[in-house]
Write a protein that holds these residues in place. Structure first.
Motif, PDB file in Angstrom:
ATOM      1  N   GLN A 241     -35.447 -17.712 -19.150  1.00 66.14           N
ATOM      2  CA  GLN A 241     -35.684 -18.375 -17.867  1.00 66.14           C
ATOM      3  C   GLN A 241     -34.471 -19.224 -17.478  1.00 66.14           C
ATOM      4  OE1 GLN A 241     -38.577 -17.919 -16.027  1.00 66.14           O
ATOM      5  NE2 GLN A 241     -39.084 -16.384 -17.595  1.00 66.14           N
ATOM      6  N   ALA A 242     -34.339 -19.451 -16.199  1.00 65.39           N
ATOM      7  CA  ALA A 242     -33.258 -20.316 -15.725  1.00 65.39           C
ATOM      8  C   ALA A 242     -33.477 -21.729 -16.246  1.00 65.39           C
ATOM      9  CB  ALA A 242     -33.221 -20.317 -14.200  1.00 65.39           C
ATOM     10  N   PRO A 243     -32.451 -22.351 -16.834  1.00 54.19           N
ATOM     11  CA  PRO A 243     -32.611 -23.711 -17.379  1.00 54.19           C
ATOM     12  C   PRO A 243     -32.756 -24.742 -16.272  1.00 54.19           C
ATOM     13  CG  PRO A 243     -30.331 -23.031 -17.527  1.00 54.19           C
ATOM     14  CD  PRO A 243     -31.089 -21.849 -17.038  1.00 54.19           C
ATOM     15  N   GLU A 244     -33.621 -25.711 -16.492  1.00 55.49           N
ATOM     16  CA  GLU A 244     -33.832 -26.773 -15.507  1.00 55.49           C
ATOM     17  C   GLU A 244     -33.786 -28.159 -16.132  1.00 55.49           C
ATOM     18  OE1 GLU A 244     -37.516 -25.934 -13.590  1.00 55.49           O
ATOM     19  OE2 GLU A 244     -36.698 -24.296 -12.371  1.00 55.49           O
ATOM     20  N   GLU A 245     -33.518 -28.236 -17.453  1.00 59.01           N
ATOM     21  CA  GLU A 245     -33.563 -29.539 -18.126  1.00 59.01           C
ATOM     22  C   GLU A 245     -32.194 -30.162 -18.301  1.00 59.01           C
ATOM     23  OE1 GLU A 245     -33.345 -26.427 -21.418  1.00 59.01           O
ATOM     24  OE2 GLU A 245     -34.224 -26.654 -19.418  1.00 59.01           O
TER      25      GLU A 245
END
Length: 377
Positions: A241-245
């Motif tokens: 998944q695309a990282p968001e953190e």
């Protein structure tokens, strides 16, 4: 009071430990296309025979709003290359472009992908140094400055002689933008990409590098993927998944296409067109000597060019020499010169003395090569 540590609280107020941020080369086999098929990359660039292209494949800010202020990502980059004693530097500001068309609101909604940072650069086997900063810029405050910068650039970019003017506009606009109250440097990267035998670190080769605002010991390269040009995190490219953190910058190195078809746009080479035409217009008895001389002067300029690879120079020499030879033959026959496309189809005819670089057709298949220093006749 259980769990209350006054010493730790005071320490956190007055001191902060540094941490090494993550900077990772995406492993071979972890770059896949839209069908999740691995993309193969060469192990290095061919010295003097490859064009290095560098782009910001993706940039991301974890936090785009703080209280009432909205922020959008902007990357300011400097790419330095060439002779260490006389290096060349390309500066670029990558952010939401064409602001006059999309408006100045909700700039954080713009998907920032594939910004060109530098290239085509003829790889010379020297280090390529990259300095990049990912900034969070207040949207409403920064929009006006970027609009003004783009407006000034749109009026001068078509002028090839305005390179210093372009640099001045970018420098001024960047300084104004980074001076906005609230602009924050979220992530920085300063690294050299070495030739295969040049040192320890990242090798200058096609592929992807990523910098993240996360401790280096928390970044697992085996969990990082580039799927169709975008960063993903996971056990495999399908479930990743695309990282968001965390904030990140994804930088792509790739090889540019041949430039044989656009050599006539290089000012130092295109300027020889009048000399070729004058030589073709010489008296019949002197014509071949005049063309040979004009071609040798052109060759000397071609050899000095830093804009073409070795193989592209060989192809340009071959194509120009053959074109001039054919024009002289047409003059001797008293016929028009036939312009051809793809090496077979005749598309038009013209005055044999009207030399035009952009009208020299490229033959199908492998382009011819010609050694330097050979006379046409």
């Amino acid at each position: 009071m259980s769990g209350f540590d006054l010493g730790s609280i005071l320490k956190s107020l007055f001191a902060r430990d540094g941490k090494s941020l993550g900077h990772v080369w995406i492993p071979d086999g972890h770059v896949v296309d839209a069908n999740n098929q691995p993309v193969e990359f060469p192990k290095s660039y061919a010295v003097e025979d490859a064009y290095v292209m560098i782009s910001l494949a993706e940039m991301f800010l974890k936090r785009t709003r703080v209280l009432w202020r909205e922020f959008y990502p902007v990357v300011h980059s400097f790419i330095t290359y060439g002779n260490p004693q006389a290096p060349l530097t390309v500066g670029t500001v990558a952010g939401p472009g064409q602001l006059k068309d999309i408006g100045t609101a909700n700039l954080d909604k713009v998907i920032p992908l594939a910004f060109p940072l530098a290239g085509p650069i003829v790889y010379d086997g020297q280090n390529i140094e990259a300095l990049l900063g990912l900034y969070a810029v207040p949207a409403k405050d920064g929009a006006a400055i970027l609009i003004n910068t783009l407006s000034q650039l749109s009026s001068i970019v078509p002028q090839l002689a305005a390179a210093t003017q372009v640099a001045g506009v970018l420098k001024t606009g960047t300084e104004q933008m980074l001076g906005i109250d609230g602009t924050q440097l979220k992530l920085g990267l300063h690294n050299s990409f070495f030739p295969p035998t040049g040192g320890q670190g990242f090798i200058a080769r096609p592929g992807f590098a990523v910098a993240v605002s996360k401790a280096a010991n928390e970044v697992d390269a085996n969990q990082l993927w580039v799927v169709n040009g975008r960063l993903k995190v996971g056990r495999n490219p399908v479930s990743a998944q695309a990282p968001e953190e965390f904030d990140y910058m994804l930088i792509q190195f790739y090889a540019g296409p041949p430039r044989v078809n656009i050599w006539g746009t290089i000012p130092s080479l295109a300027d020889h067109t009048p000399a070729f035409e004058n030589a073709l217009k010489a008296d019949a008895a002197d014509r071949k000597t005049a063309v040979n001389l004009a071609f040798s002067v052109f060759e000397a300029e071609l050899a000095k060019s830093r804009d073409l690879t070795k193989s592209d120079k060989g192809a340009v020499r071959a194509l120009v020499a053959q074109n001039l030879k054919d024009r002289v033959a047409a003059l001797e026959k008293g016929s028009l010169f036939e312009l051809k496309s793809g090496g077979t189809e005749t598309v038009e005819a013209e005055d044999p003395t009207a030399f035009r670089p952009f009208k020299i057709g490229l033959p199908e298949g492998q382009w011819p090569q010609r050694a330097a220093g050979l006379p046409i006749w």
